[in-house]
Structure formats: structure tokens, C-alpha cells
Design a protein around this motif. Structure first.
Motif, mmCIF file in Angstrom:
data_model
loop_
_atom_site.group_PDB
_atom_site.id
_atom_site.type_symbol
_atom_site.label_atom_id
_atom_site.label_comp_id
_atom_site.label_asym_id
_atom_site.label_seq_id
_atom_site.Cartn_x
_atom_site.Cartn_y
_atom_site.Cartn_z
ATOM 1 N N GLU A 20 1.991 -39.704 0.106
ATOM 2 C CA GLU A 20 2.227 -38.445 -0.583
ATOM 3 C C GLU A 20 1.456 -37.320 0.095
ATOM 4 O O GLU A 20 0.304 -37.494 0.507
ATOM 5 N N ASN A 22 0.848 -32.798 -0.057
ATOM 6 C CA ASN A 22 1.042 -31.523 -0.748
ATOM 7 C C ASN A 22 1.668 -30.548 0.246
ATOM 8 O O ASN A 22 1.075 -30.229 1.279
ATOM 9 N N GLN A 53 20.409 -33.676 -10.648
ATOM 10 C CA GLN A 53 19.688 -34.652 -11.466
ATOM 11 C C GLN A 53 19.697 -34.248 -12.946
ATOM 12 O O GLN A 53 19.468 -33.088 -13.285
ATOM 13 N N SER A 76 10.707 -22.206 -5.482
ATOM 14 C CA SER A 76 9.501 -23.030 -5.337
ATOM 15 C C SER A 76 8.957 -22.963 -3.907
ATOM 16 O O SER A 76 7.737 -23.036 -3.696
ATOM 17 N N ASP A 198 11.540 -37.825 -3.494
ATOM 18 C CA ASP A 198 10.239 -37.860 -4.169
ATOM 19 C C ASP A 198 9.662 -36.474 -4.441
ATOM 20 O O ASP A 198 8.495 -36.348 -4.817
ATOM 21 N N PHE A 199 10.454 -35.443 -4.282
ATOM 22 C CA PHE A 199 9.961 -34.078 -4.411
ATOM 23 C C PHE A 199 9.611 -33.747 -5.854
ATOM 24 O O PHE A 199 10.388 -33.964 -6.774
ATOM 25 N N ASP A 200 8.393 -33.227 -6.058
ATOM 26 C CA ASP A 200 7.919 -32.768 -7.360
ATOM 27 C C ASP A 200 7.658 -31.270 -7.237
ATOM 28 O O ASP A 200 6.655 -30.844 -6.661
ATOM 29 N N SER A 201 8.572 -30.462 -7.783
ATOM 30 C CA SER A 201 8.462 -29.014 -7.607
ATOM 31 C C SER A 201 7.284 -28.424 -8.375
ATOM 32 O O SER A 201 6.768 -27.370 -7.997
ATOM 33 N N SER A 202 6.857 -29.082 -9.460
ATOM 34 C CA SER A 202 5.745 -28.549 -10.234
ATOM 35 C C SER A 202 4.425 -28.665 -9.480
ATOM 36 O O SER A 202 3.538 -27.805 -9.600
ATOM 37 N N GLN A 203 4.291 -29.719 -8.690
ATOM 38 C CA GLN A 203 3.076 -29.937 -7.913
ATOM 39 C C GLN A 203 3.269 -29.620 -6.430
ATOM 40 O O GLN A 203 2.304 -29.592 -5.669
ATOM 41 N N THR A 205 4.670 -31.569 -4.237
ATOM 42 C CA THR A 205 4.320 -32.776 -3.497
ATOM 43 C C THR A 205 5.583 -33.571 -3.194
ATOM 44 O O THR A 205 6.607 -33.434 -3.873
ATOM 45 N N THR A 206 5.485 -34.400 -2.177
ATOM 46 C CA THR A 206 6.553 -35.335 -1.858
ATOM 47 C C THR A 206 5.998 -36.394 -0.912
ATOM 48 O O THR A 206 4.813 -36.384 -0.591
#
Length: 607
Positions: A20, A22, A53, A76, A198-203, A205-206
Motif C-alpha cells: 500500500e 499514499n 461500484q 480527488s 484497491d483505490f481508497d479516495s478518502s485516504q 491510498t492504493t
């Protein structure tokens, strides 16, 4: 997509090559090191499942929610000072046609099963997650919304999408490729490969896939990775043709029938690569001949394997040469229009290769035969064929004397995607000045009218649309394509009854009035099968009418308002169930501000 098993292998067995990160930190480090703003290339097809999704794909394309998701995705990255460049694949390269057909057949059978489930009363939430499906026409929808609504940098690709991305990254020193395609992990480019899954737009991260760590773990060189991909199985060399070779190199008995563990497979393939003579940027004929004999016990696939290997390296993209022939000059103008997202994929396919392809949609084709006469039972591909033929006639008008034919790959029955259908264009009796003249932006009033007449005759050649003034001057721009699609399905194909037409028009008229929260509240989760069918057929028709509009040089200018479909499926499901046998717009909804829009569409169709 990509190298079979590589993602699983990395995630389970190579923790140093799969971790992972950032994205904000990667961007900050890049700017500190180079002094340049970061640029990330997005493989858009890989992101369709991310953008769609949690949306209900069984009832049609959830327009407003999808646009909101696209807007949030773009924002984002803008918030951390990243320039996004979207690449969207156009036509399927013929070298990958067998892979495309195999996937279309699998999806078609899946869609028929899902259709059966919905007919039995199952809801969207009860359908197995592994059967989730992206609604049809997503490619054009996403491309035109990103480009013409959200003002992003978007490129349709003429060649293989992966190869054009690799070339762009090499030429523009990009920070990363954002994708699901594991081909980018083994490609010979110097940038990060970030996971769209695995993309997390709030953080922000991927997962990052590190090709250097992968090479170190397998004890091979970076230049060996493309050969590893070919030997594992990819879109060029199917893994099933490699099974005997895999069994031999993994030291399994010849009668072994179980799945070969990826840990064993990739280690064994790396060991085999290390037995070969050293090579770097390109594989020699001698080396590929050796590999072919080791793998297939002949050298018939040598050129195919060389092509597959070289696809992982940057190279100059192909363009159409400016030759003297009329058609070459047409293509030299058409290609940049397509790349700049001014021509949809379907139009470019007909112009460049005389091929039309479309993926399966949510239709039950198990009982479809050539003898079906009921318009309500016919599949969308059959219903829209006359419209496609007139589109072909407009696009291929300048080479009509050579009797061009168009190869169609469409889902029409359970045997579809086994053999193509060969279709004759239908040439329209209207003034056609040539495509380059149609696409000329310096339009006189006469040229403007010629575009409109050609467009409207493309919609209806049997029953000419006489009230051209209504279409040109009174219809709101966001309703032109939708109204034309309704005209075709109601007046030309007799696919919808009058109350169904009214319900579709009401849904379109009401589009600006409701937001996503209202749409969620109004839909009770129970879908009507006939309403689903209308949504499917309307969506396919809208896409073709939009291609017709683009091919005619946009008699109604391309703007944010005209760039996408507006049949919201949740609202349509609600209205369809409410209308029953009670006709009249007022009984559907009494919104006075939308009634004028409704009546203009109705008058344009019946005028």
C-alpha cells in the motif's frame, strides 16, 4: 486482463513487490525531486468497475450517480495537484479478437442467466457479486462525459490501448499508470503502476506493484518480464495452449489435471528463462524460435510471440498516411477527431475497418429465432440494424461504388459471437457533401440545414420527418438525440406502445428536476422486466443516434448538454409502474416546468 495469475502471485507471495502507498506522498516526492506537476495516466476501462461500484446495473445506466462518481474521482486527484490523462480503448485489435469473442460469449450466457433470475422475481441485491456487469455503452458515455462535461484530457486509442499508454508514459515522464491491467507491471516503462481495484479516495491510498522487487524475487532481469508474461499466458497467447509446457516445467506428471499453483508456476517459468541465451530490449528470431519449439514443439507461433513480446516496449504509434485517395484523406481527418473524442467508437470502427462491435446487454436470447415477429421479443441488435445500416451509408458514402460491407459482431441469439453478420450499408436519398465537408466547422445556413436533413433521414428514411423546424429551433439541445431515439423506436420499429412512449418522454423531461437522493427514494427495488427491456433497447438506440449526430458533423453542436443519455432507470421504473393503463403526462407527474419539454418532444415525434 493482462498476465494470467500475476496479480494473485504478487499479492500472496511477493509482499515486497505489492504494498500500500499514499498517492499524495508519491506526488509530493515527485514534485520535490523534479519540480514538475505530477501526471498520472488512467486506463479508463480498468476503472469502469470502480466508477460503477454499488450502482444497480440490472435496470440500466444510473446516469446522475455515475457522473457524480466520475466528478468525485477527478476531484480527488485535482485536490492533490495531479493532472489526469485518460486513455480509453477504441476497437478491439484483430490480433485479440479471439479473446474478445471468448469473453463476449461468456458474458452473454451470464446475462441470459441473470435475466432469468430477474424474471423469477430476484432483486439486484440477491444476484451473486461475481456476476456483476457493466452496462452497455459505458465506453462512449465515460469518454464523452469526461471530455465534454468534466473538461478532462481524454484520448480514444486507435492502436492497442496498452501500447499507446506505454508510449505516452515514455514520452511524457508520467508519475504512474492507474489500472487493473497487469500487463503494465511487466512493461518496460519507468513509472509506478497503481491499482484501480484497491483505490481508497478518502485516504488517497492504493496498492503499488513494484516490478523491480518482482524481478529480484524471481532472479530475472526487467527485460525478461515480457517473456514471463507470454509464457504465463496473456491476451495474445492464451494460457490453455500453454498447459502442457507448464506441467513439464513444474515437474508435474503428464496426467496432472488440477490447477497449477501460481507460486510454483512463476518460479518455474523464471528458472526456464534463466536457461535461455541473454537478451535485452528485443528478442531475436533465433531466441523466439527456440522458445516456440520448447513451448509448442514447432515455430508456427514465432511471429505471434515476437509481436506479443514487443507490445510491452514503447514504440511510435501508427497513423494513417496522407495519400492521394479520397478515403485516405477522409481517414486523415477522422483519426484526430476520434482521438479527441469527437467521433464515437462505433463510427470510427466503420470508417477505419468496416467493423461494428457491441457487447452483450441484459437480454434473454435463449429463445430468440429468426422467426420471431413480435417487436417486443426482438433483441436490441436486431431492432437497431436498420438504423446502423443508414449510419453505415452516411459514413461510407464516398466509397459506395466499391460496394463496401460492414462486419457486425452483435448479440442477437444464443449462437452470437460464433460468426459475424455481414451487412450492406443503406444509402440515404439526401444531399451528402462528403464527410470532410460535414465536419467543417465553418458552416453556412445552407450547410447547417443539410446536416439536419441528413441526420433526420438517417433516423427515418421510410417516413420522412417533415417538421424540421421543430427539431432545429424548438427542441432543447439535451433532448435532440433522445427524441430521435424515441422516434425511431416508436414510429419506425413499432417497438413501444403510446403509453410506453409517454413514459419514456416523461422520464427524459423530468431529468433535470431530481437528484440522486430522490431517485433512490422513489425506487423500491422491484424491477419491471418490460421496463428493463425498454431501457436496454433505448440505450443501444441512443448510442447509435449519437453516432449518427457525430457523423453528420453535429447539426446540434456538441455541448455538456448533448453529450450523454438522460433516461434515469430508477425514475423510469417508478413511472412505468405508475402509468399502468392510465394515460396522460399529468397522471405521471404534474411538474409544470417540465411539461413544455415533454410536449416539445411529443410534437416533434408526431408532428
Amino acid at each position: 486482463m493482462g498476465v494470467r495469475g500475476l496479480k494473485t502471485y504478487l499479492e500472496r507471495h511477493c509482499p515486497k513487490a505489492c504494498y500500500e502507498v499514499n498517492i499524495s506522498q508519491l506526488v509530493s516526492d515527485h514534485e520535490n525531486q523534479t519540480g514538475n506537476r505530477a501526471e498520472i495516466v488512467v486506463d479508463a476501462h480498468s476503472c469502469f468497475s470502480l466508477w460503477y461500484q454499488y450502482l444497480d446495473w440490472t435496470i440500466g445506466l444510473e446516469v446522475q450517480k455515475l457522473i457524480n462518481n466520475l466528478r468525485s474521482f477527478v476531484a480527488s486527484f485535482e485536490n492533490i495537484d495531479v493532472d489526469l490523462v485518460f486513455f480509453i480503448g477504441g476497437l478491439t485489435p484483430e490480433k485479440k479478437r479471439s479473446t474478445w469473442l471468448r469473453r463476449r460469449r461468456a458474458n452473454m450466457h451470464k446475462m441470459m442467466n441473470v435475466s432469468g433470475m430477474l424474471k423469477s422475481g430476484r432483486s439486484y441485491n440477491t444476484i451473486p457479486e461475481e456476476w456483476d456487469y457493466i452496462p452497455p455503452n459505458m465506453t462512449n458515455f465515460v469518454a464523452f462525459v469526461l471530455k465534454h462535461v468534466l473538461n478532462c484530457t481524454v484520448h480514444f486509442t486507435v492502436d492497442e490501448c496498452d501500447e499507446e499508454i506505454i508510449q505516452y508514459v515514455e514520452e511524457n515522464d508520467c508519475l504512474a499508470i492507474f489500472s487493473l491491467d497487469t500487463d503494465f507491471i511487466v512493461s518496460n516503462v519507468d513509472c509506478y503502476v497503481l491499482s484501480a481495484h484497491d483505490f481508497d479516495s478518502s485516504q488517497m491510498t492504493t496498492t503499488l506493484y513494484d516490478r523491480n522487487e518482482l524481478c529480484e524475487y524471481l532472479n530475472i532481469e526487467k527485460e525478461h518480464l515480457p517473456l514471463l508474461a507470454i509464457l504465463a499466458g496473456n491476451d495474445y497467447i492464451h494460457f490453455e495452449t500453454l498447459r502442457e509446457f507448464h506441467i513439464e516445467k513444474c515437474n508435474f506428471p503428464s496426467n496432472y489435471t488440477s490447477h497449477i499453483p501460481y507460486k510454483t508456476l512463476f518460479s518455474s517459468l523464471a528458472d526456464y528463462i534463466n536457461t535461455l541465451p541473454s537478451f535485452h530490449d528485443t528478442c531475436s528470431d533465433e531466441l523466439m524460435e527456440t522458445v516456440c519449439w520448447d513451448v509448442f514443439e514447432d515455430d508456427e507461433k514465432k511471429e505471434e510471440m515476437k509481436q506479443a513480446y514487443n507490445s510491452y516496449f514503447p514504440k511510435s504509434r501508427s497513423v494513417f498516411l496522407r495519400q492521394r485517395s479520397i478515403w485516405s484523406r477522409v481517414l486523415s481527418v477522422a483519426e484526430p477527431r476520434f482521438r479527441q473524442v469527437l467521433l464515437p467508437v462505433s463510427a470510427w470502427g466503420v470508417l477505419s475497418r468496416q467493423v461494428y462491435e457491441c457487447s452483450p446487454c441484459l437480454e434473454d436470447l435463449r429463445f430468440i429465432t429468426d422467426e420471431n415477429e413480435d417487436p417486443e421479443k426482438r433483441p436490441s441488435a436486431t431492432i437497431t440494424r436498420p438504423l446502423r445500416q443508414r449510419l453505415y451509408g452516411i459514413l461510407l458514402f464516398e466509397i459506395r461504388h466499391s460496394n463496401p460491407l460492414v462486419t457486425e459482431w452483435c448479440g442477437e441469439n444464443k449462437e452470437s459471437y460464433e460468426e459475424p453478420v455481414i451487412v450492406h450499408p443503406q444509402y440515404i436519398r439526401a444531399h451528402h457533401p462528403g464527410l470532410r465537408a460535414l465536419w467543417d466547422t465553418n458552416r453556412s445556413a445552407t450547410q447547417y440545414r443539410h446536416k439536419w436533413i441528413l441526420f433526420l433521414k438517417g433516423i427515418s428514411s421510410n417516413r420522412p420527418i417533415n417538421n424540421i423546424g421543430t427539431w432545429m429551433d424548438l427542441l432543447p439541445s439535451d433532448l435532440i438525440v433522445s427524441t430521435a431515439a424515441c422516434y425511431y423506436l416508436y414510429m419506425e420499429e413499432d417497438f413501444m406502445g403510446i403509453e410506453e412512449l409517454r413514459t419514456v418522454l416523461a422520464t427524459l423531461a423530468l431529468y433535470p428536476s431530481f437528484d440522486c437522493d430522490y431517485l433512490d427514494a422513489v425506487y423500491d427495488g422491484r424491477c419491471n422486466q418490460r421496463a428493463i427491456q425498454i431501457s436496454v433497447v433505448f440505450s443501444r438506440t441512443f448510442s447509435l443516434v449519437f453516432s449518427l449526430l457525430a457523423s453528420c458533423g453535429y447539426p446540434e453542436p456538441l455541448t455538456e448538454e448533448t453529450a450523454h443519455i438522460k433516461l434515469e432507470p430508477k425514475l423510469f421504473q417508478d413511472l412505468y409502474k405508475k402509468v399502468g393503463n392510465q394515460p396522460g403526462y399529468d397522471r405521471l407527474y404534474g411538474h409544470c416546468e417540465c411539461k413544455e419539454r415533454y410536449e416539445l418532444m411529443f410534437d416533434a415525434i408526431h408532428g
